[in-house]
Design an enzyme around this catalytic site. Structure first.
Site, PDB file in Angstrom:
ATOM      1  CE1 TYR A   1      -3.391  -2.934   0.554  1.00  0.00           C
ATOM      2  CE2 TYR A   1      -4.636  -0.998   0.357  1.00  0.00           C
ATOM      3  CZ  TYR A   1      -4.551  -2.318   0.262  1.00  0.00           C
ATOM      4  OH  TYR A   1      -5.565  -3.039   0.017  1.00  0.00           O
TER       5      TYR A   1
ATOM      6  CB  VAL B   1      -3.320   4.767   2.333  1.00  0.00           C
ATOM      7  CG1 VAL B   1      -3.090   3.525   1.670  1.00  0.00           C
ATOM      8  CG2 VAL B   1      -2.054   5.987   1.739  1.00  0.00           C
TER       9      VAL B   1
ATOM     10  CG  HIS C   1     -20.954   1.944   2.016  1.00  0.00           C
ATOM     11  ND1 HIS C   1     -21.133   1.596   0.747  1.00  0.00           N
ATOM     12  CD2 HIS C   1     -20.033   1.144   2.411  1.00  0.00           C
ATOM     13  CE1 HIS C   1     -20.474   0.906   0.345  1.00  0.00           C
ATOM     14  NE2 HIS C   1     -19.602   0.239   1.174  1.00  0.00           N
TER      15      HIS C   1
ATOM     16  CD  GLU D   1     -17.592  -0.610   5.454  1.00  0.00           C
ATOM     17  OE1 GLU D   1     -16.777   0.260   4.960  1.00  0.00           O
ATOM     18  OE2 GLU D   1     -18.469  -1.363   4.770  1.00  0.00           O
TER      19      GLU D   1
HETATM   20  N1  UDP Z   1      -3.792  -1.540   4.441  1.00  0.00           N
HETATM   21  C1  UDP Z   1      -2.328  -1.534   4.260  1.00  0.00           C
HETATM   22  N2  UDP Z   1      -1.943  -2.765   3.862  1.00  0.00           N
HETATM   23  C2  UDP Z   1      -2.462  -3.810   3.637  1.00  0.00           C
HETATM   24  C3  UDP Z   1      -3.963  -3.632   3.758  1.00  0.00           C
HETATM   25  C4  UDP Z   1      -4.395  -2.690   3.997  1.00  0.00           C
HETATM   26  O1  UDP Z   1      -1.740  -0.494   4.403  1.00  0.00           O
HETATM   27  O2  UDP Z   1      -2.021  -4.857   2.924  1.00  0.00           O
HETATM   28  C5  UDP Z   1      -4.466  -0.122   4.768  1.00  0.00           C
HETATM   29  C6  UDP Z   1      -4.484   0.911   3.736  1.00  0.00           C
HETATM   30  O3  UDP Z   1      -4.303   2.025   4.328  1.00  0.00           O
HETATM   31  C7  UDP Z   1      -6.005   0.393   3.119  1.00  0.00           C
HETATM   32  C8  UDP Z   1      -6.541   0.126   4.505  1.00  0.00           C
HETATM   33  O4  UDP Z   1      -5.805  -0.466   5.300  1.00  0.00           O
HETATM   34  O5  UDP Z   1      -6.289   1.531   2.457  1.00  0.00           O
HETATM   35  C9  UDP Z   1      -7.876  -0.913   4.250  1.00  0.00           C
HETATM   36  O6  UDP Z   1      -7.569  -1.599   3.360  1.00  0.00           O
HETATM   37  P1  UDP Z   1      -8.339  -2.063   2.136  1.00  0.00           P
HETATM   38  O7  UDP Z   1      -8.323  -1.051   1.079  1.00  0.00           O
HETATM   39  O8  UDP Z   1      -7.775  -3.386   1.588  1.00  0.00           O
HETATM   40  O9  UDP Z   1     -10.003  -2.609   2.611  1.00  0.00           O
HETATM   41  P2  UDP Z   1     -11.140  -2.146   2.006  1.00  0.00           P
HETATM   42  O10 UDP Z   1     -11.427  -0.644   1.989  1.00  0.00           O
HETATM   43  O11 UDP Z   1     -11.122  -2.675   0.594  1.00  0.00           O
HETATM   44  O12 UDP Z   1     -12.217  -2.777   3.000  1.00  0.00           O
END
Ligand code: UDP
Length: 365
Positions: A132, A218, A239, A309
């Site tokens: 990320y 991020v 959402h 969530e």
């Molecule tokens: N994240 C990270 N490394 C990872 C997985 C997640 O840094 O291997 C952080 C990153 O900030 C990311 C947030 O956790 O934006 C949420 O994860 P992800 O976007 O996969 O979750 P989603 O929004 O799809 O539920």
């Protein structure tokens, strides 16, 4: 739908009536007497009118919500109302009188003016673990351009690798702090510990340096201004895929064994975990409670359907947010997202997940 703020209904109806009036002379004359040429002309005219009506609908959808806050619950959207695609709804207040924030509304302008005379500092916390790190430079660049421009901001980067945090040129009064977290880049593991790591970061560092803190994913970008209109004690974001949808469609946790469990009929809205925040004390209480729910569920070998969530949504039913951000602040291109007056924060990660495989390449997913 009487309680909804339906900005399109009046104009659409108004425009439809002349269309009906224009159609009747053709019928009165008798179709048998209409030559092929006239028929062609009529079709062209009709398509023109339909095209005009569609354009008009788009224009209405793109009009910012400039309606003042209602004094009662008039503007509140009941979760039981079905989303009506033809009548855009700009909900501006919840049933518990928390504002629903649309950036260009008169209320938001007023809130920005109120904050312009107040000294405050805002923290923006993101996790950057493993791959990320690729999102970080663009995230910060877009935040520098659009997030609380001209105000004091500290970016808190919670990372497993300090070398992944580049030195970036920041505006005056803006700083970046990299905080080491000892997590391995495994998504399911990280989803269990993010809330607890955030709670520790707020307690040990963030609360000493800023008044407000916002937690974001991020893999997002700021695409339009996000200012002090979003500041509040406890701030949650709607959402986009469940905005205006009925309560029964929300993906609340249904397993009774879970601490994220939401009973049938309970709840107000479905909030995204992509962006939430508020006063440090409030966000600390939220992250601490959620991390305890997650820990207890994990000990019973259970993890909720929507990961953090689900726990966030459970918490926000018990402790309702004092400020609710509209889907302008968490939007992605999905067939289920509503049109919004202005997209302000776009989730690249969720957008990629919701796109068909052939569209993913075009968006460089
Ligand atoms: N994240 C990270 N490394 C990872 C997985 C997640 O840094 O291997 C952080 C990153 O900030 C990311 C947030 O956790 O934006 C949420 O994860 P992800 O976007 O996969 O979750 P989603 O929004 O799809 O539920």
């Amino acid at each position: 739908m009487a309680r909804l703020l339906n900005v399109s209904a009046l104009s659409a109806d108004h425009l439809t009536r002349p269309l009906v009036c224009h159609a009747s002379p053709f019928q009165a004359a008798g179709l048998e007497r209409v030559t092929k040429r006239r028929l062609l002309l009529a079709c062209l005219l009709l398509s023109g009118v339909i095209y005009f009506l569609r354009g008009r609908k788009g224009a209405v959808l793109n009009t910012p919500a400039l309606t003042p806050l209602p004094e009662s619950e008039e503007g509140a959207l009941s979760s039981e109302d079905e989303r009506d695609e033809d009548s855009p709804v700009l909900l501006n207040m919840t049933s518990w009188s928390a504002p629903v924030v649309w950036g260009d509304s008169a209320v938001s302008e007023w809130r920005r003016r109120e904050f312009s005379n107040t000294a405050f500092r805002v923290g923006l916390a993101v996790f950057v673990v493993g791959r990320y790190s690729q999102y970080l430079p663009h995230f910060i660049a877009s935040a520098e351009h659009y997030f609380m421009r001209g105000d004091a901001v500290i970016y808190y980067i919670l990372t497993d690798n300090l070398r992944n945090v580049p030195t970036l040129q920041l505006g005056s009064g803006r700083r970046m702090r990299a905080l080491q977290v000892t997590e391995m880049p495994q998504w399911d593991r990280l989803s269990r510990v993010r809330m607890s790591l955030l709670a520790s970061a707020i307690k040990e560092q963030i609360q000493r340096e800023v008044e407000y803190v916002f937690c974001m994913d991020v893999d997002q970008e700021f695409v339009n201004p996000v200012g002090t209109e979003i500041l509040g004690e406890l701030v949650a974001t709607l959402h986009p895929e469940y905005y205006g949808m009925p309560l029964y469609t929300y993906p609340y946790e249904k397993a009774e064994v879970s601490l994220a469990f939401v009973e049938e009929g309970e709840g107000d809205f479905y909030y995204t975990s992509e962006l939430y925040g508020g006063l440090c004390s409030e966000v600390y209480a939220l992250t601490r409670a959620c991390s305890q729910f997650i820990l207890q569920d994990s000990e019973a070998s259970f993890h909720a359907l929507q990961y953090e969530e689900s726990y966030l949504n459970r918490y926000l039913i018990n402790r309702r947010p004092t400020c609710v951000l509209s889907p302008e602040y968490s939007w992605w291109d999905s067939p289920r997202s509503p049109e919004v007056p202005v997209q302000r924060i776009v989730s690249l990660g969720r957008e990629c997940a919701s796109l068909e495989p052939q569209k993913r390449a075009a968006r460089r997913c």
